[in-house]
Design a protein around this motif. Structure first.
Motif, mmCIF file in Angstrom:
data_model
loop_
_atom_site.group_PDB
_atom_site.id
_atom_site.type_symbol
_atom_site.label_atom_id
_atom_site.label_comp_id
_atom_site.label_asym_id
_atom_site.label_seq_id
_atom_site.Cartn_x
_atom_site.Cartn_y
_atom_site.Cartn_z
ATOM 1 N N ILE A 357 -0.003 -11.579 0.440
ATOM 2 C CA ILE A 357 -0.115 -12.357 1.674
ATOM 3 C C ILE A 357 -0.919 -11.554 2.693
ATOM 4 O O ILE A 357 -0.629 -10.389 2.961
ATOM 5 C CB ILE A 357 1.281 -12.690 2.230
ATOM 6 N N ASP A 358 -1.916 -12.200 3.249
ATOM 7 C CA ASP A 358 -2.790 -11.519 4.207
ATOM 8 C C ASP A 358 -3.164 -12.480 5.338
ATOM 9 O O ASP A 358 -4.242 -12.391 5.915
ATOM 10 C CB ASP A 358 -4.045 -11.032 3.475
ATOM 11 N N LEU A 450 1.505 3.022 0.468
ATOM 12 C CA LEU A 450 1.754 2.312 1.718
ATOM 13 C C LEU A 450 0.514 2.273 2.597
ATOM 14 O O LEU A 450 0.287 1.299 3.318
ATOM 15 C CB LEU A 450 2.908 2.971 2.481
ATOM 16 N N ILE A 451 -0.305 3.332 2.525
ATOM 17 C CA ILE A 451 -1.516 3.354 3.352
ATOM 18 C C ILE A 451 -2.441 2.210 2.968
ATOM 19 O O ILE A 451 -3.005 1.530 3.836
ATOM 20 C CB ILE A 451 -2.243 4.714 3.223
ATOM 21 N N ASN A 452 -2.622 1.981 1.676
ATOM 22 C CA ASN A 452 -3.518 0.894 1.265
ATOM 23 C C ASN A 452 -2.786 -0.421 1.022
ATOM 24 O O ASN A 452 -3.356 -1.353 0.471
ATOM 25 C CB ASN A 452 -4.333 1.278 0.023
ATOM 26 N N ARG A 453 -1.522 -0.474 1.407
ATOM 27 C CA ARG A 453 -0.709 -1.699 1.360
ATOM 28 C C ARG A 453 -0.573 -2.277 -0.050
ATOM 29 O O ARG A 453 -0.575 -3.489 -0.237
ATOM 30 C CB ARG A 453 -1.244 -2.759 2.318
ATOM 31 N N ILE A 469 -1.797 -1.558 10.301
ATOM 32 C CA ILE A 469 -2.490 -1.874 9.044
ATOM 33 C C ILE A 469 -2.229 -3.318 8.616
ATOM 34 O O ILE A 469 -3.005 -3.882 7.847
ATOM 35 C CB ILE A 469 -2.089 -0.908 7.912
ATOM 36 N N THR A 470 -1.154 -3.921 9.119
ATOM 37 C CA THR A 470 -0.896 -5.329 8.794
ATOM 38 C C THR A 470 -1.916 -6.242 9.462
ATOM 39 O O THR A 470 -2.040 -7.408 9.076
ATOM 40 C CB THR A 470 0.518 -5.727 9.224
ATOM 41 N N LYS A 474 -6.660 -6.861 3.851
ATOM 42 C CA LYS A 474 -6.411 -5.926 2.758
ATOM 43 C C LYS A 474 -7.682 -5.492 2.030
ATOM 44 O O LYS A 474 -7.845 -4.301 1.745
ATOM 45 C CB LYS A 474 -5.409 -6.535 1.775
ATOM 46 N N PRO A 475 -8.605 -6.410 1.689
ATOM 47 C CA PRO A 475 -9.832 -5.934 1.009
ATOM 48 C C PRO A 475 -10.605 -4.918 1.842
ATOM 49 O O PRO A 475 -11.126 -3.931 1.307
ATOM 50 C CB PRO A 475 -10.630 -7.232 0.792
#
Length: 644
Positions: A357-358, A450-453, A469-470, A474-475
């Motif tokens: 989910i983004d 966690l850094i790159n989710r 970061i949320t 994500k890409p």
């Protein structure tokens, strides 16, 4: 590990699907699965399916026409011609030619029906596999952590193929049989309703017997599909870990475990098929019994002057075969459909898994160029100068990407019952080299996940250049973080292709420059075809260190704003490590870098060394600071008092 399968995830397998004896019930959610299949078919092939239905109707009509012609042939032609002194066969010949034309139309429709269903079934599977793979690529990492790769592969092969058989064979046969039953029953009533009632009563016995036998075996079809996936998962694990098996001389144990899984598959397959395979012979004998009974009763009526002609009786007896055969076929095909529904459920279960989910992410990573006045402007060309494109009131602003990552009171659990990170507080500055050290299971790799989710935190905040970061797509977040993992993966293709995988538009010269940077050029040049050497089986024709060097070159050609190195030099010997250290330093220059290392000598020059233990940060500072404290890092570095 061998037992890990789709059943490990929520809502995946759900057991064998217990059924009441005496009924053939669909598995839980079976009607929903059927509805999804029909929606998929009608959504893409409604006109082809309509034409198939027309072909089935025409084929059924031609079959009934030839059957009913038997009465006309006997009563209107054979009987009069046998009694005539000078028989005229002309009208009979004309009628036979007409019948041949009708049957020829039926043959053509049957052929067209088969060709159409091949196109429909294969076309549906094409779209299904494309949709399945596309959806799989959008699934989060945790799905692949929780499910056996071999079991997922079984969905692509066994389960998808079971759908092909259902769509291409079972469903058309069920529809054709239903049409045949309705049309034949109508014709039988017209010919002799008394014998029709007798036929229906006897057919009821056959249907009851079929349902009872099917109920004994249907529950095993699901178990068969699950056992197949489990065995495939085990084989995949053994192929991947064959060196480990041989190293510890566990060949006999692996064979024994495989034999258990294979035996379980054999048992479930036998149980699923042993009863189903006797349904047709039993139905055949019951069909013959119905035929003989109706023939005897009909003959007595015809000989007793009950108004039943010989031609009518012969036609009726032929219709009995046309009636009981599709009834038997439907019973058999229902079992096949129920079996394939187990595979369909596994396919749809993967397609129903939640994707990453983004929705709320609004910040993007863009290439920029620096203007004369020091401002930034977005550019479509590759400059390797990156900025975050943040929405603001009335437009957007460009904030140069720095690589600052800050953790504040972060808690995390892979599963709710077991927390793995506790109150993580960590502040980094742009361009710093941050080393994460600690014992196995301390939480180092989890930090980078966690850094790159790859996973989302339960509590706390993670800021990237002061942006949650949320809020970053994500890409774009992952594009800003080049990763080199401890477990390398090389794809089938040339060495050049594997390096270029870091940036698909990279030129050959850029790929070679990246290889030179990490000291991979020399060994690549010594390969048979150099950069054009084909790699297969995950680079099995290279040493572990050479594979790692190619993975590092892949990250170098991507030239990302920040780096995550998860034991990036763990599989490289000390001499090679010294050779590439300068190249790695050049690669990390000006970039924020997170390094996970067990070999502490490689992180002495880190700006921040973070010592982790049991999911918490217990120390952080420079090498000299931590050595002066003589705490946990001092123990790890000197080997004094280490207790894991």
């Amino acid at each position: 590990m061998a037992g890990m399968g789709l059943g490990m995830g929520p809502g995946m397998r759900g057991g064998g699907g217990r059924r009441n004896q005496g009924t053939v019930k669909m598995p839980p959610g079976g009607m929903k699965t059927v509805a999804r299949m029909l929606k998929m078919l009608l959504g893409n092939y409604k006109w082809s399916l309509l034409l198939v239905a027309v072909c089935i109707l025409v084929t059924t009509a031609t079959t009934l026409t030839s059957t009913l012609f038997t009465r006309t042939l006997i009563d209107d032609y054979i009987a009069p011609l046998s009694a005539a002194a000078n028989p005229d066969f002309g009208p009979l010949a004309v009628t036979l030619f007409k019948l041949a034309a009708v049957l020829l139309v039926g043959v053509g429709c049957s052929y067209l029906n088969s060709r159409l269903m091949i196109n429909v079934s294969q076309g549906m599977l094409l779209k299904l596999r494309e949709g399945l793979f596309e959806h799989m690529e959008s699934l989060p990492i945790k799905f692949f952590d929780q499910n056996s790769h071999g079991d997922v592969m079984s969905v692509y092969t066994n389960d998808v193929d079971s759908l092909r058989q259902t769509v291409g064979n079972s469903l058309p046969n069920v529809f054709s049989s239903l049409i045949t039953i309705i049309a034949t029953l109508t014709s039988m009533i017209v010919l002799c309703w008394q014998l029709t009632l007798l036929t229906i009563a006897l057919t009821g016995v056959m249907v009851f017997t079929t349902k009872w036998l099917g109920g004994l075996s249907a529950k095993y079809f699901r178990r068969q599909q699950n056992d197949m996936g489990t065995m495939n998962g085990f084989v995949e694990e053994m192929l991947t870990g064959q060196k480990v098996v041989k190293t510890f001389c566990h060949e006999d144990e692996a064979i024994e475990e495989f034999e258990k899984l294979n035996e379980s598959l054999r048992d479930s397959a036998c149980n699923a098929n042993k009863v189903a395979n006797i349904v047709m012979p039993i139905n055949g004998n019951l069909s013959n019994l119905i035929y003989v009974t109706c023939a005897a009763v009909g003959a007595m009526v015809a000989l007793g002057g009950g108004g039943l002609t010989v031609g009518t009786l012969v036609s009726f007896l032929t219709l009995i075969k046309n009636f009981t055969q599709p009834v038997s076929q439907i019973s058999n095909q229902v079992n096949s459909v129920v079996a394939s529904l187990a595979g369909a459920e596994r396919v749809f279960n993967i397609m129903d898994q939640e994707t990453e989910i983004d929705d709320s992410a609004t910040v993007h990573l863009v290439n920029v160029e620096e203007n004369a006045d020091g401002t930034l402007s977005e550019t479509p060309r590759l400059t390797h100068i990156w900025a975050w494109k943040k929405p603001v009131e009335g437009g957007y602003e460009l904030v140069r990407q720095q690589g600052e990552v800050d953790f504040s009171m972060v808690d995390f659990s892979y599963v709710p019952e077991k927390q793995v990170l506790f109150d993580i507080d960590l502040d980094t500055e742009a361009g710093q080299k941050v080393a994460l050290v600690g014992g196995t299971g301390a939480g180092k790799t989890t930090i980078t996940n966690l850094i790159n989710r790859f996973y989302d935190i339960q509590d706390g905040t993670i800021l990237y250049d002061n942006i949650p970061i949320t809020a970053i797509c994500k890409p774009d977040l992952r594009r800003s973080l080049g990763m080199v993992l401890q477990e390398t993966h090389l794809f089938t293709g040339t060495v050049m292709d594997n390096i270029r995988y870091g940036r698909l538009d990279a030129t050959d010269e850029e790929c070679i420059a990246a290889a030179k940077l990490v000291q991979a050029h020399d060994f690549i040049s010594r390969l048979a075809q150099g950069y054009n050497t084909m790699l297969s089986a995950d680079g099995g024709n290279l040493s572990q260190g050479e594979r790692q060097l190619i993975a590092i070159a892949r990250a170098a050609v991507a030239n990302p704003p920040a780096l995550i190195l998860d034991e990036a030099t763990s599989n490289i010997d000390t001499r090679t490590e010294r050779l590439i250290q300068q190249g790695m330093d050049s690669l990390m220059h000006g970039r924020s870098t997170f390094v996970i290392a067990h070999r502490l000598s490689t992180v002495r020059n880190a700006d921040i060394i973070v010592v982790m233990e049991r999911g918490s940060i217990i120390e952080q500072g420079t090498h000299d600071d931590l050595m002066a404290q003589q705490g946990r890092y001092y123990q790890l570095y000197t080997g004094n008092g280490i207790t894991d």
